[in-house]
Design a protein around this motif. Structure first.
Motif, PDB file in Angstrom:
ATOM      1  N   UNK A 171      41.548  47.125  43.890  1.00 40.58           N
ATOM      2  CA  UNK A 171      40.551  47.876  43.114  1.00 40.58           C
ATOM      3  C   UNK A 171      39.375  47.007  42.702  1.00 40.58           C
ATOM      4  N   UNK A 172      39.659  45.780  42.313  1.00 41.83           N
ATOM      5  CA  UNK A 172      38.591  44.911  41.832  1.00 41.83           C
ATOM      6  C   UNK A 172      39.002  43.457  42.025  1.00 41.83           C
ATOM      7  N   UNK A 222      41.823  48.136  35.882  1.00 42.77           N
ATOM      8  CA  UNK A 222      42.374  48.626  37.145  1.00 42.77           C
ATOM      9  C   UNK A 222      42.665  50.108  36.928  1.00 42.77           C
ATOM     10  N   UNK A 244      43.431  52.788  38.497  1.00 41.19           N
ATOM     11  CA  UNK A 244      44.536  53.575  39.047  1.00 41.19           C
ATOM     12  C   UNK A 244      45.911  53.016  38.709  1.00 41.19           C
ATOM     13  N   UNK A 252      41.231  30.460  35.481  1.00 37.83           N
ATOM     14  CA  UNK A 252      41.876  31.421  34.576  1.00 37.83           C
ATOM     15  C   UNK A 252      43.229  30.892  34.126  1.00 37.83           C
ATOM     16  N   UNK A 285      40.693  31.831  40.043  1.00 38.01           N
ATOM     17  CA  UNK A 285      42.067  32.076  39.594  1.00 38.01           C
ATOM     18  C   UNK A 285      42.692  30.840  38.964  1.00 38.01           C
ATOM     19  N   UNK A 300      46.403  58.152  43.252  1.00 38.27           N
ATOM     20  CA  UNK A 300      46.559  56.725  43.527  1.00 38.27           C
ATOM     21  C   UNK A 300      45.268  56.220  44.137  1.00 38.27           C
ATOM     22  N   UNK A 301      45.147  54.888  44.159  1.00 39.66           N
ATOM     23  CA  UNK A 301      43.950  54.308  44.745  1.00 39.66           C
ATOM     24  C   UNK A 301      44.077  54.313  46.260  1.00 39.66           C
ATOM     25  N   UNK A 314      51.650  45.178  41.465  1.00 34.23           N
ATOM     26  CA  UNK A 314      50.583  45.608  40.555  1.00 34.23           C
ATOM     27  C   UNK A 314      49.343  44.741  40.751  1.00 34.23           C
ATOM     28  N   UNK A 315      49.585  43.439  40.938  1.00 35.06           N
ATOM     29  CA  UNK A 315      48.455  42.533  41.163  1.00 35.06           C
ATOM     30  C   UNK A 315      47.772  42.855  42.500  1.00 35.06           C
ATOM     31  N   UNK A 346      47.652  45.773  43.988  1.00 33.51           N
ATOM     32  CA  UNK A 346      46.902  47.001  43.756  1.00 33.51           C
ATOM     33  C   UNK A 346      45.628  46.703  42.953  1.00 33.51           C
ATOM     34  N   UNK A 347      45.775  45.863  41.928  1.00 36.95           N
ATOM     35  CA  UNK A 347      44.622  45.492  41.104  1.00 36.95           C
ATOM     36  C   UNK A 347      43.556  44.771  41.911  1.00 36.95           C
ATOM     37  N   UNK A 348      43.996  43.857  42.775  1.00 33.56           N
ATOM     38  CA  UNK A 348      43.041  43.114  43.603  1.00 33.56           C
ATOM     39  C   UNK A 348      42.340  44.041  44.587  1.00 33.56           C
ATOM     40  N   UNK A 350      44.819  35.590  39.280  1.00 31.94           N
ATOM     41  CA  UNK A 350      45.518  35.989  40.511  1.00 31.94           C
ATOM     42  C   UNK A 350      44.870  35.316  41.716  1.00 31.94           C
ATOM     43  N   UNK A 401      37.284  40.639  42.029  1.00 32.12           N
ATOM     44  CA  UNK A 401      36.732  39.659  41.084  1.00 32.12           C
ATOM     45  C   UNK A 401      37.519  39.669  39.771  1.00 32.12           C
ATOM     46  N   UNK A 402      37.810  40.871  39.319  1.00 40.30           N
ATOM     47  CA  UNK A 402      38.572  41.035  38.064  1.00 40.30           C
ATOM     48  C   UNK A 402      39.957  40.401  38.205  1.00 40.30           C
ATOM     49  N   UNK A 403      40.565  40.592  39.374  1.00 40.08           N
ATOM     50  CA  UNK A 403      41.898  40.033  39.606  1.00 40.08           C
ATOM     51  C   UNK A 403      41.849  38.507  39.553  1.00 40.08           C
ATOM     52  N   UNK A 404      40.799  37.944  40.133  1.00 35.80           N
ATOM     53  CA  UNK A 404      40.692  36.481  40.134  1.00 35.80           C
ATOM     54  C   UNK A 404      40.535  35.940  38.717  1.00 35.80           C
ATOM     55  N   UNK A 405      39.817  36.692  37.871  1.00 35.12           N
ATOM     56  CA  UNK A 405      39.589  36.184  36.511  1.00 35.12           C
ATOM     57  C   UNK A 405      40.801  36.361  35.595  1.00 35.12           C
TER      58      UNK A 405
END
Lengths: 328, 229
Positions: free
Chosen positions: A206-207, B90, B92, B76, B73, A324-325, A199-200, A202-204, A216, A209-213
């Motif tokens: 997609x975004x 996220x 999707x 965070x 990271x 899916x992405x 999931x992480x 996949x999240x990374x 991750x 920067x968001x994943x890092x915050x």
């Protein structure tokens, strides 16, 4: 529109049914084609973890396919000629055991993927594609200039390697083995995709920067995915070499990387059974269209274009209701 | 002692300097509002705190640690939970997968997040991209809470939402302060709502902190001069 789980079962059911029907009709060649599809599907599933889930468009996955293939070729050729791989500082002998060969193929391709990934993941976009391609081509030219293991001519293995309790020279038994490996790989990749790791990843994708915050470590996450992806593709390489009883530098070539990518695009990026459908259709087209014209790749190109333009999620995506992405 | 402190922060995007000296602090359990007109450096300050942008001068301390050179990271993991501007879920992944992807052990788990936003439980299997703007905002807050932050940073958390949804979000933020005692740094323009939850205000003007004080001290002239309201 069907649930993706049902489509997956249908794809795997068809892949299993074809060789069984071929067995009943005494058509061993079709069983071999189905085996080839199953083996190439394993390679596709491996790449799909990096490309589909992680968005890592690796154009050098042939490197791991080739490493897996040569792991088989080298170990089996030494067992065949009763000569050790090395005597000093310690004795390493060849082997005809598939289980040992698979283990060596997985470890060797994972180590190569670790090296390639550690360097290439410091780049992104087109640079990442180029760096992975460059590593693949480096190994390709290395294999060509390695006369000890056949150089440009490749290396033949006269007898297929052994697996406990099976006659691997029997096409249907070897298919069963490859199909079982494919099922295990799909099971593991599905578990990974649904785990916090997947999931992480996949999240990374997609975004980043968001994943890092959310804490991750994107680089480490992608490197882990890249190594697992390379190891699975390496296992496929070992199976492919055993299927053909032959390894050659072609396994390392950029065309092979492209073919593995085509399986994914054709079947569906980030779809669990997308590469299985893609590999099966590719083998089918190669067989059917290849019989009509030696320029069958032109027709394949047109079909690929159609899939990319009109079924963005590939064959599985076109039939499934779930989005899916997609990579890139 | 402050949980978060920024002293003399300057920061640039390439050759373009955006922050010219920001001083800011948030104590344990305190809610601080970061205000200022558009383009005054609020989001850049948040980026510096979260280490998405490294400061060129000054010092950022969080939980007793200097964050200089620290990647985002790791910051965070120290306990900085960001709810970014524009939500950025996220899209999707399903709601449950979004929460699962960022979960870290601690007091905030699925049950507690669902308690704060029951709609996230109802929408658990829905793709985040198919949620309404308000639900996505709830998910963004829920996801930040699942990291079990010591400081929650809300960047324009209610912007672009319908009034009724804004009320729901503000009520949830008030509960985070009241029941959970969470430290919060909130960037918003809604003075009436901030007055209910914020203990202090820091105002930025052209990349510099120019005014700090209690919500009650935010008088007409200050608002006129720095906030344009």
């Amino acid at each position: 529109m069907l649930p993706e789980r049902m489509i997956n079962l249908l794809i795997l059911g068809l892949l299993l049914a074809v060789p069984l029907v071929a067995l009943a009709m005494d058509e061993p060649f079709i069983i071999t084609l189905a085996t080839k599809a199953a083996v190439l599907a394993v390679a596709g599933v491996g790449l799909n973890l990096a490309l589909g889930q992680g968005g890592l468009v690796s154009f050098g996955h042939a490197a791991y396919f080739g490493v897996g293939g040569y792991a088989m070729g080298i170990l089996a050729s030494h067992a065949q000629s009763y000569t050790p791989l090395m005597e000093a500082p310690f004795l390493i002998e060849g082997t005809k055991s598939m289980l040992v060969i698979w283990l060596v193929a997985i470890v060797a391709s994972a180590l190569v993927a670790l090296l390639v990934g550690a360097l290439s993941l410091r780049t992104s976009g087109v640079y990442f594609i180029m760096v992975t391609l460059a590593f693949g081509q480096m190994l390709y030219y290395f294999a060509i200039s390695w006369p000890a293991y056949g150089g440009e001519d490749g290396l033949s293995i006269y007898v297929r390697n052994g697996f406990p309790g099976l006659n691997t020279l029997d096409p249907i038994q070897f298919f069963g083995l490859c199909f079982a490996v494919l099922l295990i790989v799909l099971f593991v990749v599905n578990l990974l995709n649904k785990s916090p790791f997947g999931l992480a990843l996949n999240g990374a994708h997609q975004n980043e920067e968001r994943a890092r915050t959310v804490g991750i470590n994107v680089y480490r996450l992608r490197l882990t995915a890249f190594v697992i992806s390379g190891a699975i593709t390496g296992l496929a390489g070992a199976l492919f070499a055993d299927l053909n009883r032959f390894v050659s530098p072609t396994m390392f070539s950029w065309q092979t990387s492209g073919e593995i990518m085509v399986f994914i695009i054709l079947g569906g990026v980030a779809r669990l059974c997308g590469p299985v459908a893609g590999a099966a259709v590719y083998i089918l087209l190669e067989h059917v269209l290849g019989g009509l014209s030696e320029y069958w790749h032109i027709y394949l190109g047109a079909i690929l274009l159609f899939v990319v333009l009109f079924a963005k999620g590939g064959l599985v995506g076109g039939l499934s209701r779930r989005e899916v992405h997609h990579a890139g | 002692m402050s949980l978060l402190s920024l002293n003399g922060i300057t920061a640039s995007y390439g050759a373009s300097q955006a922050l010219f000296g920001v001083d800011l602090s948030v104590a344990e359990g305190e809610v601080v509002a970061l205000m200022g007109r558009n383009g005054m450096g609020k989001s850049t300050t948040i980026k510096v705190i979260c280490r998405l942008l490294q400061n060129t001068q000054g010092e950022v301390q969080f939980a007793g640690q200097n964050l200089a050179g620290m990647p985002a990271h790791r910051a965070a993991k120290l306990g900085l939970g960001l709810v970014p501007e524009g939500r950025r879920c996220f899209t999707n992944l399903t709601v449950r997968e979004n929460l699962h992807a960022s979960a870290r052990p601690g007091a905030w788990d699925f049950a507690r997040v669902h308690g704060l936003f029951p709609r996230l439980e109802e929408r658990g299997d829905q793709l985040a991209g198919s949620l309404s703007g308000g639900e996505q905002q709830m998910l963004a807050i829920g996801r930040a809470l699942m990291t079990n932050p010591r400081l929650l940073i809300l960047d324009e958390a209610t912007e672009g939402l319908a009034p009724v949804v804004r009320q729901e979000i503000w009520a949830a933020i008030a509960r985070l302060k009241g029941d959970a005692g969470l430290s919060i740094l909130v960037v918003d323009k809604t003075i009436s709502e901030l007055r209910r939850i914020a203990d202090r205000v820091v105002i930025l003007e052209r990349g510099k902190s120019v005014w700090t004080g209690g919500m009650d001290d935010l008088s007409g002239p200050v608002k006129d001069q720095y906030l344009g309201v």
